[in-house]
Write an enzyme that holds these catalytic residues in place. Structure first.
Site, PDB file in Angstrom:
ATOM      1  N   GLY A   1      37.015  41.846  44.312  1.00 36.11           N
ATOM      2  CA  GLY A   1      37.376  40.687  43.890  1.00 36.11           C
ATOM      3  C   GLY A   1      37.029  39.838  45.053  1.00 36.11           C
ATOM      4  N   ASN A   2      37.551  38.496  45.033  1.00 35.35           N
ATOM      5  CA  ASN A   2      37.256  37.633  46.028  1.00 35.35           C
ATOM      6  C   ASN A   2      38.485  36.777  46.367  1.00 35.35           C
ATOM      7  OD1 ASN A   2      37.140  35.179  44.453  1.00 35.35           O
ATOM      8  ND2 ASN A   2      35.419  36.292  43.610  1.00 35.35           N
ATOM      9  N   ARG A   3      38.239  35.923  47.122  1.00 33.05           N
ATOM     10  CA  ARG A   3      39.495  35.089  47.827  1.00 33.05           C
ATOM     11  C   ARG A   3      39.778  33.773  47.192  1.00 33.05           C
ATOM     12  NH1 ARG A   3      39.175  35.507  54.238  1.00 33.05           N
ATOM     13  NH2 ARG A   3      40.842  33.984  53.975  1.00 33.05           N
ATOM     14  N   SER A   4      39.133  33.566  46.089  1.00 26.90           N
ATOM     15  CA  SER A   4      39.434  32.301  45.582  1.00 26.90           C
ATOM     16  C   SER A   4      40.885  32.195  44.910  1.00 26.90           C
ATOM     17  CB  SER A   4      38.585  32.005  44.346  1.00 26.90           C
ATOM     18  OG  SER A   4      38.723  30.838  43.603  1.00 26.90           O
TER      19      SER A   4
ATOM     20  N   ALA B   1      34.712  31.315  41.296  1.00 27.04           N
ATOM     21  CA  ALA B   1      33.986  32.247  42.149  1.00 27.04           C
ATOM     22  C   ALA B   1      33.680  33.544  41.407  1.00 27.04           C
ATOM     23  CB  ALA B   1      34.791  32.396  43.459  1.00 27.04           C
TER      24      ALA B   1
END
Ligand code: CTP
Length: 398
Positions: free
Chosen positions: A203-206, A270
């Protein structure tokens, strides 16, 4: 500012207590005008104590002060939350049987209705017609949220989160434009998760804050909004229809389903560029030897595909295609290249990194315009950055 909080007789009346506190804690003078039925849900002492003002429901109390005229005349804003089908009908037809409906008739300030009722009542042609009448006259009627209603049923009809109603009211008080009325926009928000196995993902930090701000501000500017949210843990923005997704594939499907006929599509999500090539059906177990490598496959570029779809369809929709670019270095040069590569009309470029953009309340951006000059957006709340994006979109819509 002088705010009148009208409360009508729905179970969501208790949520109006929180809305009242948001107003009083930010220095507004609030006069609560409940209907008699509202007092069956939340009593007069609660409203009086929280507002610090007397509370009356009918026109026969304190008659020497002519409250049925004065309260409405003196108000800078009237907000009715929750607004029942009954109060919407009375307001649309100019009935004035109690203090709240008298106040609505005498108010010359902006009026915001936050309806809450069962789905059947919200969707009934009578209510639809009343809402249309009120909107035609310039009132702001926030679309109710979709979700669990009283009892077991779910559907549109929930009162939006009080903090979201408050934001709409603040915008109305500040006289923000409603230049997206009659427009339909689609916004993606959050960050996709690509499953490795049933319990793990890439995943990502959005956080989704910027995308939610875009949806909230578009709705407040009058647009019909579809918000495609990937893994966002934030209150639903008032007035937006929410579609929840997890992976890039799901996000792509949801965007494709919503984008036809839209006036603008904004890809603020994102999206993971890569996903695990293989999704393990069972949880990967820890073994003694070297851990197995995770091979990646490329995800489709949804924004670029949206550009191609628009061209192929040839009907001019979506009218505007807006991309976002997160860059850690060479921000403008990378942004310009991305704008051209992805075939969008606007590209909102922000610099990301530790404490920049992700999860923070503030943001700064440069909006690159295809064939035009860039627009600098100074550091400020994400709602202000969102407004700057719509300021750039609205005049370019056909
Ligand atoms: N985007 C998309 N589909 C993807 C990746 C990105 O639609 N698979 C969209 C994002 O929503 C955003 C824009 O493309 O609006 C730019 O995303 P960004 O991650 O900055 O660009 P990349 O295409 O990943 O380019 P690079 O890796 O070179 O920075």
């Amino acid at each position: 500012m002088k705010v009148v909080l009208g409360v009508s007789g729905g179970i969501a009346a208790y949520k109006a207590c929180e809305l009242l506190r948001l107003f009083t804690e930010s220095g507004h003078e609030v006069r609560v005008v409940p209907t008699r039925d509202a007092l069956r849900f939340v009593g007069e002492p609660t409203w009086a104590a929280l507002s610090g003002n007397p509370v009356t429901t009918d026109v026969w109390e304190s008659v020497h002060e002519v409250p049925h005229v004065r309260i409405g005349q003196a108000a800078d804003l009237v907000v009715v939350a929750p607004a029942t089908a009954d109060v919407l009908a009375k307001a649309a037809h100019g009935l004035a049987g109690d203090l709240l409906t008298n106040t609505l008739l005498t108010a010359r300030c902006p009026v915001v209705f936050a309806p809450a009722m069962h789905t059947e009542m919200w969707q009934h042609p009578a209510t639809r017609a009343n809402v249309a009448t009120l909107r035609e006259r310039g009132s702001v009627v926030i679309d109710p949220a979709v979700g669990r209603l009283t009892g077991a049923d779910t559907g549109p009809g929930r009162l939006p989160d009080p903090a979201e109603i408050f934001q709409v009211c603040l915008r109305v008080l500040r006289g923000r434009p409603r230049d997206l009325a009659g427009r339909r926009v689609v916004v993606s928000a959050g960050g996709t998760r690509e499953a490795i196995d049933p319990v793990r993902y890439i995943g990502n930090r959005s956080s989704g804050l910027q995308g939610y701000a875009l949806a909230r501000t578009a709705a407040a500017r009058g647009a019909e909004v579809t918000l495609v949210a990937a893994n966002v843990a934030l209150p639903d923005p008032a007035g937006a229809a929410l579609v929840r997704v997890e992976s890039a594939a799901e996000l792509r499907e949801a965007m494709f389903a919503a984008e036809g006929g839209a006036d603008a599509v904004v890809m603020a999500a994102a999206v993971a560029d890569f996903r695990p090539a293989e999704r393990h059906e069972a949880k990967i177990k820890k073994t003694d030897g070297e851990p197995a490598a995770i091979h990646l496959a490329k995800n489709p570029d949804i924004l670029a595909e949206l550009g191609v779809r628009r061209k192929e369809r040839g009907d001019g929709t979506p009218g505007m295609l807006v991309g976002f670019a997160a860059e850690t270095h060479d921000v403008l040069a990378n942004g310009q290249a991305k704008l051209a590569r992805k075939g969008c009309d606007l590209l909102v470029v922000n610099q990301v990194g530790e404490n920049l953009a992700f999860g923070t309340a503030d943001n700064a951006a440069t909006i690159l315009v295809a064939g035009g000059d860039p627009i600098e957006v100074p550091r400020g709340p994400k709602d202000d950055v969102a407004d700057a994006v719509w300021d750039a979109v609205a005049p370019r819509l056909l």
